[in-house]
Design an enzyme around this catalytic site. Structure first.
Site, short mmCIF file in Angstrom:
data_model
loop_
_atom_site.label_atom_id
_atom_site.label_comp_id
_atom_site.label_asym_id
_atom_site.label_seq_id
_atom_site.Cartn_x
_atom_site.Cartn_y
_atom_site.Cartn_z
N ASP A 86 0.84 -1.19 0.00
CA ASP A 86 0.00 0.00 0.00
C ASP A 86 0.88 1.25 0.00
O ASP A 86 1.99 1.24 0.55
CB ASP A 86 -0.92 0.03 1.23
N ASP A 88 0.61 5.28 1.02
CA ASP A 88 -0.17 6.32 1.69
C ASP A 88 0.49 7.68 1.45
O ASP A 88 1.73 7.78 1.38
CB ASP A 88 -0.27 6.05 3.18
N ASP A 166 2.97 6.58 15.41
CA ASP A 166 3.27 5.63 16.48
C ASP A 166 4.76 5.32 16.61
O ASP A 166 5.35 5.54 17.66
CB ASP A 166 2.45 4.34 16.29
#
Length: 463
Positions: A86, A88, A166
């Site tokens: 993916d 982003d 995170d």
């Protein structure tokens, strides 16, 4: 009670970093105003490795006057030579502005408002820079009294966006204008060192979102990274926070942990960091009480097989996976019921129902998986009895139940005779030590295609 703050908004594209801090992020260090810039000749990321659709999004945002970066796991993976699944994008454009630029865009999410730009089967996720925020009207943030973030749509600068991510390894930004990598929190060095380090105080970050503990284990297993001691230390003491996580979200996380090709490493990580009991409580209890270690040996064998199937590009059934993961708890419950004098068949059904119900309070296991899982368990005793063999061969769950029996043999050799019996029967051969009944069944099966039922001719002539 949740605390709601402000409304949606967006700062200027290059607004200076703000110093406000949300109470839940009081231990997060202030963002670095001047990032470390790693130029193109000092990192391995090439546009040839980036999805053409992601590049389209980046260039269109840039041409419209917005800042736009490839961000997160894609940058991390490209740095270590792994092709991302993916891509982003992070930008200073609001979701509504992104939708205005792309006709193939839809807005999703409440907790995190996102734009999905859809190209056929590929989705490029576009997120607006977010801030830890404050009660100044710039955005929309909702925090539960226990520290969990329920909604986080306070828009900010790239510096603030980096700090609220995170792990440092996930806070790297690839700039399309000069092909450099921007690092605000030391993530570039951590990627090179193959270490997962939380941004800010680990306990605070885990309380914000307890699933981060599972995410740390999963990423470490997937990437072959170690978890920094400061990030690992609070996990056993905070594992119970997972009880408050949404069961549907934990189910999704389980699939990522165990169906992505690193199931065994994920399982061992959960054990090592004290999280297995919070996610699979009955399994953890059964493994702790199984002195022979046979249950754990079978589990390890099965997870290794799952990883091998994923590596070969073969499908893995979630029903079979959960039959494997919850089998130790089922065995323990079954033994307890039989010890109480419950009839064997009734004990099997009760044990299957109890384990499924208990686990479903923690993980939202859909019935389309839990029912086949129970069938796999309940067929195990029938495979040992060897009764009505041909009828059992035709059972829709026979093959899965047989494969499960083969796994059991890996941990307990006494199942070898049953495995050989059913293997021979499937091949149309007389099973080892077959009696007259089994031989007759094989012969009748082999002869069946050649026989045709005769029609009984009715009496009477043509006229």
């Amino acid at each position: 009670m949740p605390q709601s703050r402000g409304h949606r908004g967006r700062p200027a594209a290059h607004a200076p970093p703000e110093t406000r801090q949300d109470p839940t992020l009081s231990s997060v260090p202030a963002p670095t105003a001047v990032p470390r810039v790693i130029p193109r000749d000092q990192h391995p990321i090439s546009r040839r490795s980036i999805s053409p659709n992601a590049l389209r999004v980046l260039y269109r945002l840039r041409d419209a006057g917005h800042a736009a970066y490839l961000v997160g796991g894609a940058v991390r993976d490209l740095l270590i030579g792994v092709q991302p699944k993916d891509f982003d994008v992070a930008t200073d454009a609001t979701p509504e502005q992104v939708r205005h630029l792309f006709r193939n865009c839809r807005l999703i999410g409440r907790r995190f408002r996102l734009a999905h730009v859809v190209y056929g089967r590929e989705i490029i996720e576009v997120a607006t820079f977010r801030s830890a925020g404050g009660d100044d009207g710039e955005g929309d943030r909702e925090v539960h009294a226990d520290g969990r973030v329920l909604r986080d749509n306070i828009y900010g600068t790239i510096e603030e966006d980096a700090v609220r991510r995170d792990f440092t390894a996930n806070a790297l930004y690839y700039a399309i204008e000069d092909f450099s990598v921007r690092d605000y929190v030391g993530g570039f060095d951590d990627v090179q060192a193959r270490v997962l380090r939380l941004i800010g105080d680990p306990e605070t970050r885990y309380r914000e979102d307890p699933v981060r503990m599972l995410r740390a284990v999963r990423l470490a297993a997937k990437l072959g990274f170690s978890i920094d001691p400061s990030a690992a230390a609070p996990m056993p003491g905070l594992a119970s926070l997972l009880h408050d996580a949404a069961p549907a979200r934990l189910f999704d996380e389980c699939q990522k942990l165990f169906l992505s090709g690193h199931a065994l490493a994920s399982f061992e990580g959960l054990e090592a960091h004290g999280l297995l009991g919070a996610l699979l409580p009955e399994t953890a209890r059964a493994l702790a009480s199984n002195r022979s270690g046979a249950l754990r040996k079978m589990l390890v064998e099965g997870l290794q097989g799952t990883d091998a199937r994923v590596a070969r590009g073969e499908p893995v059934s979630p029903a079979f996976l959960f039959a494997l993961l919850l089998w130790p708890g089922y065995c323990r419950e079954l033994m307890q019921l039989q010890g109480q004098g419950v009839h064997a068949i009734e004990a099997e059904r009760r044990a299957a129902d109890r384990i499924t119900l208990q686990q479903s309070t923690r993980i939202a296991l859909p019935r389309r998986f839990s029912l086949p899982m129970q069938e796999i368990w309940l067929l195990q005793s029938r495979l040992r009895q060897r009764k009505r063999s041909q009828r059992l061969l035709a059972h829709p769950r026979f093959r899965a139940a047989f494969d499960f029996l083969v796994l059991r043999q890996a941990a307990a050799p006494e199942h070898a005779a049953d495995v050989e019996y059913w293997r021979a029967l499937q091949a149309g051969m007389p099973p080892p030590e077959a009696g007259e009944e089994e031989l007759a069944q094989v012969e009748s099966t082999d002869a069946a295609p050649a026989r045709k039922r005769r029609r009984r001719r009715r009496g009477g002539g043509a006229g």
